[in-house]
Design a protein around this motif. Structure first.
Motif, mmCIF file in Angstrom:
data_model
loop_
_atom_site.group_PDB
_atom_site.id
_atom_site.type_symbol
_atom_site.label_atom_id
_atom_site.label_comp_id
_atom_site.label_asym_id
_atom_site.label_seq_id
_atom_site.Cartn_x
_atom_site.Cartn_y
_atom_site.Cartn_z
ATOM 1 N N VAL A 426 -1.891 -54.694 13.016
ATOM 2 C CA VAL A 426 -1.936 -53.237 12.848
ATOM 3 C C VAL A 426 -2.176 -52.547 14.187
ATOM 4 O O VAL A 426 -1.539 -51.542 14.516
ATOM 5 C CB VAL A 426 -3.013 -52.836 11.815
ATOM 6 C CG1 VAL A 426 -3.200 -51.323 11.787
ATOM 7 C CG2 VAL A 426 -2.630 -53.338 10.423
ATOM 8 N N ASP A 427 -3.086 -53.094 14.984
ATOM 9 C CA ASP A 427 -3.370 -52.496 16.291
ATOM 10 C C ASP A 427 -2.161 -52.604 17.212
ATOM 11 O O ASP A 427 -1.796 -51.635 17.887
ATOM 12 C CB ASP A 427 -4.575 -53.177 16.931
ATOM 13 C CG ASP A 427 -4.969 -52.520 18.244
ATOM 14 O OD1 ASP A 427 -5.489 -51.382 18.205
ATOM 15 O OD2 ASP A 427 -4.738 -53.119 19.311
ATOM 16 N N HIS A 428 -1.535 -53.769 17.242
ATOM 17 C CA HIS A 428 -0.369 -53.982 18.106
ATOM 18 C C HIS A 428 0.768 -53.035 17.701
ATOM 19 O O HIS A 428 1.425 -52.431 18.562
ATOM 20 C CB HIS A 428 0.080 -55.432 18.014
ATOM 21 C CG HIS A 428 0.980 -55.860 19.116
ATOM 22 N ND1 HIS A 428 1.190 -57.185 19.459
ATOM 23 C CD2 HIS A 428 1.752 -55.137 19.968
ATOM 24 C CE1 HIS A 428 2.039 -57.254 20.468
ATOM 25 N NE2 HIS A 428 2.414 -56.019 20.791
ATOM 26 N N PHE A 429 0.972 -52.898 16.404
ATOM 27 C CA PHE A 429 2.015 -52.007 15.899
ATOM 28 C C PHE A 429 1.763 -50.568 16.342
ATOM 29 O O PHE A 429 2.676 -49.888 16.845
ATOM 30 C CB PHE A 429 2.056 -52.090 14.369
ATOM 31 C CG PHE A 429 2.960 -51.078 13.715
ATOM 32 C CD1 PHE A 429 4.331 -51.141 13.873
ATOM 33 C CD2 PHE A 429 2.436 -50.056 12.915
ATOM 34 C CE1 PHE A 429 5.178 -50.210 13.264
ATOM 35 C CE2 PHE A 429 3.262 -49.128 12.303
ATOM 36 C CZ PHE A 429 4.632 -49.204 12.477
ATOM 37 N N GLN A 430 0.539 -50.098 16.185
ATOM 38 C CA GLN A 430 0.240 -48.711 16.566
ATOM 39 C C GLN A 430 0.417 -48.512 18.073
ATOM 40 O O GLN A 430 0.906 -47.468 18.510
ATOM 41 C CB GLN A 430 -1.181 -48.350 16.135
ATOM 42 C CG GLN A 430 -1.343 -48.279 14.630
ATOM 43 C CD GLN A 430 -2.689 -47.706 14.214
ATOM 44 O OE1 GLN A 430 -2.804 -46.534 13.895
ATOM 45 N NE2 GLN A 430 -3.700 -48.547 14.236
ATOM 46 N N GLY A 477 -3.627 -46.957 4.894
ATOM 47 C CA GLY A 477 -3.985 -45.570 5.147
ATOM 48 C C GLY A 477 -4.493 -45.298 6.547
ATOM 49 O O GLY A 477 -4.285 -44.205 7.093
ATOM 50 N N HIS A 478 -5.174 -46.270 7.152
ATOM 51 C CA HIS A 478 -5.714 -46.061 8.503
ATOM 52 C C HIS A 478 -4.619 -45.659 9.481
ATOM 53 O O HIS A 478 -4.858 -44.836 10.379
ATOM 54 C CB HIS A 478 -6.373 -47.344 9.013
ATOM 55 C CG HIS A 478 -7.504 -47.841 8.164
ATOM 56 N ND1 HIS A 478 -7.301 -48.405 6.926
ATOM 57 C CD2 HIS A 478 -8.841 -47.859 8.374
ATOM 58 C CE1 HIS A 478 -8.456 -48.770 6.416
ATOM 59 N NE2 HIS A 478 -9.413 -48.445 7.263
ATOM 60 N N PRO A 483 -5.739 -43.131 13.371
ATOM 61 C CA PRO A 483 -5.028 -44.039 14.278
ATOM 62 C C PRO A 483 -5.971 -44.819 15.182
ATOM 63 O O PRO A 483 -6.955 -44.284 15.685
ATOM 64 C CB PRO A 483 -4.124 -43.100 15.077
ATOM 65 C CG PRO A 483 -4.666 -41.726 14.865
ATOM 66 C CD PRO A 483 -5.322 -41.736 13.529
ATOM 67 N N PHE A 484 -5.665 -46.084 15.332
ATOM 68 C CA PHE A 484 -6.387 -47.050 16.164
ATOM 69 C C PHE A 484 -7.723 -47.494 15.584
ATOM 70 O O PHE A 484 -8.436 -48.285 16.203
ATOM 71 C CB PHE A 484 -6.530 -46.557 17.608
ATOM 72 C CG PHE A 484 -5.211 -46.504 18.323
ATOM 73 C CD1 PHE A 484 -4.579 -47.665 18.725
ATOM 74 C CD2 PHE A 484 -4.573 -45.290 18.541
ATOM 75 C CE1 PHE A 484 -3.340 -47.631 19.344
ATOM 76 C CE2 PHE A 484 -3.323 -45.249 19.163
ATOM 77 C CZ PHE A 484 -2.717 -46.423 19.564
ATOM 78 N N TYR A 485 -8.068 -46.989 14.376
ATOM 79 C CA TYR A 485 -9.233 -47.530 13.683
ATOM 80 C C TYR A 485 -8.743 -48.712 12.851
ATOM 81 O O TYR A 485 -8.481 -48.592 11.677
ATOM 82 C CB TYR A 485 -9.838 -46.455 12.777
ATOM 83 C CG TYR A 485 -11.138 -46.840 12.059
ATOM 84 C CD1 TYR A 485 -11.603 -48.152 12.013
ATOM 85 C CD2 TYR A 485 -11.900 -45.877 11.428
ATOM 86 C CE1 TYR A 485 -12.773 -48.477 11.366
ATOM 87 C CE2 TYR A 485 -13.092 -46.193 10.777
ATOM 88 C CZ TYR A 485 -13.516 -47.493 10.746
ATOM 89 O OH TYR A 485 -14.690 -47.812 10.103
#
Length: 565
Positions: A426-430, A477-478, A483-485
């Protein structure tokens, strides 16, 4: 928060006048004591307005169909950026105060770190953009809450239907997943439109404030004190190299256990062929068991949970129109937390209750902190409290799962380890999305699926064209709301594993003492300082973290398939 708590929309003009008056007293104080008193009054004013914003949010999330609180949610979407800008004036004044050195001796260091961040993140030039961002976030939460899926003879929301994902009957599992994801594919254009607008707005915000990208803005907004994005990239790489091979072995073991030739996406939630362990009892019975559990865990948790029940501070049942997910909020005016969840009759009910109670217990013990922004610590630290509480309550799982308690512990620890690659994904994607703000919706989905194959190679979407195109992240949802949480959960998870090791494996008598210590300091310490207070190794210490990961893996390996039958 008792549901009899009186909500009243603040008169912003009056609040602005009161706040500005106290701010003038702070800025023009001729002696330190006067500046200190003005600062305390500014804390009090921020607490009052924050309370009303939180109460409005809670009541809207409980019933998104309630017209009054829908309107209040819209009001706060528009008003919160103005409130943030007003509070930004205080943070700027704090940093330029002639009494700064004296203030730093008496007030938490993190207040001044927060002020530095807020000074960079606020300004009149972005108020309108922040309002539009809030509107799009509300559009997303309303869209998610609107799901009404006709399945198995009843109308389900997303939480309800996910209870069928672990049904032992393959046909039911597959059809439940198909119905669930049909909601997302039917609304695919809406999800893409909302997120495209959010990416554009966030990119504009970052540019107007002089950042090189929204990635930099996002890390500052998350208050990442003491480490950098490069550290996060190395941590993600550590997960790819060290954790993914271990999770791959767990999935291979699951495939053998289920007796299937291929593990498809709709098989993943089913850990045991006869069905996953389920908590025994209805909601009131689960609360009674939780009360007994927290009384047994410690005097502090026993008294706390009893108070939560007495003040009606838990809303746990899943209902039509209720916002999805779970959360804990702290109500400043009454110095008590509130827990929100969506019980669906699965082991997730126990997980979310212990998780959110961890947050709630921490904030309750940090209620002494006068700065409303510091009752909770930064997110990666806050999630240590919640994730560790899930493990600290392990000795009491027989109350909920009876003879299936070992199965629960195996599934719970396995899923915690298996979560790490997803959290990193998720972090890498954002990071990729906000470094490429002009990407189309299709390019974002291609990116997700490419990264998903690296971090979560077990995801076999042979029977789902939509998931294979890369829409899985719509449900997270995050990504839309905060974003980034998300990498925060992975940082906290490896810290929680250390509390697990000390409590369950080593039987360290000081484990609870250290946990209580990090609950008490709240946000008055940075993430790295909280690790020191709790005698925890840093997630960025690869040698130490690799050792705890190996301990988790070995523990799981030592539970035989015979034991799990």
């Amino acid at each position: 928060m008792s549901f009899t708590f009186t909500y009243q929309r603040p008169d912003f003009t009056a609040y602005q006048a009161s706040f500005s008056k106290q701010l003038d007293k702070f800025k023009h104080a001729s002696e330190y004591i006067a500046a200190k008193n003005a600062l305390k009054q500014l804390n009090h004013l921020r607490k009052n307005v924050t309370t009303m914003a939180k109460v409005a949010y809670i009541r809207h999330s409980i019933d998104t169909k309630d017209v009054f609180y829908l309107e209040e949610n819209t009001y706060w979407d528009q008003q919160q950026p103005h409130v943030d800008q007003l509070h930004g004036h205080f943070f700027s004044a704090l940093l330029t105060s002639p009494f700064l050195s004296d203030l730093k001796k008496e007030f938490p260091e993190t207040l001044f770190l927060l002020a530095e961040d807020q000074k960079r993140l606020t300004g009149s030039k972005i108020v309108n953009l922040k309002q539009q961002e809030n509107e799009r976030i509300s559009d997303y939460t309303q869209l998610i809450a609107s799901a009404e899926i006709d399945f198995n003879g009843k109308i389900c929301n997303l939480s309800d239907i996910s209870a069928y994902f672990s049904d032992p009957d393959t046909a039911i599992r597959e059809s439940a997943q198909t119905a669930y994801w049909q909601f997302f594919t039917e609304n695919e254009e809406k999800f893409d439109q909302i997120f495209s607008e959010l990416v554009n707005l966030r990119h504009q915000i970052a540019m107007k404030l002089g950042f090189d990208s929204y990635v930099t803005y996002g890390d500052i907004a998350m208050n990442r004190w003491g480490y950098t994005r490069e550290d996060l990239k190395k941590f993600r790489q550590f997960i790819l190299e060290k954790v993914v091979p271990l999770t791959t072995q767990l999935y291979q073991r699951q495939q053998t256990r289920l007796g299937v030739d291929t593990l498809y996406h709709y098989d993943l939630p089913l850990i045991f062929p006869e069905g996953n362990p389920k908590p025994q009892g209805n909601q009131s019975e689960l609360i009674k068991k939780a009360t007994e559990m927290y009384q047994g865990l410690s005097p502090e948790t026993g008294a706390f949970f009893q108070k939560m029940k007495q003040q009606d501070l838990l809303d746990l049942a899943s209902r039509s129109g209720k916002q999805s997910g779970g959360y804990c909020e702290f109500i400043d005016a009454i110095e008590m937390p509130f827990i929100f969840a969506n019980f669906n009759g699965t082991s997730d009910d126990v997980d979310v209750l212990t998780h959110e109670t961890g947050h709630a217990f921490q904030s309750y013990h940090s209620a002494w902190i006068e700065e409303p922004e510091l009752v909770f610590p930064t997110s990666e630290a806050a999630e240590i409290h919640s994730m560790s509480m899930e493990f600290l309550t392990w000795p009491f799982m027989e109350k909920f799962f009876k003879e299936d308690q070992l199965k629960y512990r195996f599934a719970h620890l396995s899923s915690a380890l298996q979560f790490l690659p997803y959290g990193a994904l998720v972090d890498h994607f954002q990071e990729e999305v906000y470094e490429h703000p002009i990407w189309t919706a299709e390019e974002r989905k291609v990116c997700w699926r490419k990264l998903e194959k690296q971090y979560c190679p077990e995801k076999n979407y042979h029977f789902s064209e939509g998931l294979d195109r890369g829409i899985y992240w719509y449900r997270q949802g995050h990504i839309f709301e905060v974003p980034f949480y998300y990498i925060d959960y992975t940082l906290a998870q490896v810290c929680a594993f250390q509390f697990w090791q000390r409590k369950i494996i080593e039987k360290d008598p000081k484990t609870w003492e250290d946990y209580l210590s990090i609950c008490h300091v709240g946000g008055t310490q940075t993430f790295t300082e909280i690790l020191q207070t709790g005698h925890l190794n840093s997630p960025f210490d690869e040698v130490a973290i690799n050792q705890v990961i190996e301990t988790v893996s070995t523990y799981l390996e030592n539970i035989s398939e015979t034991d799990l039958k």
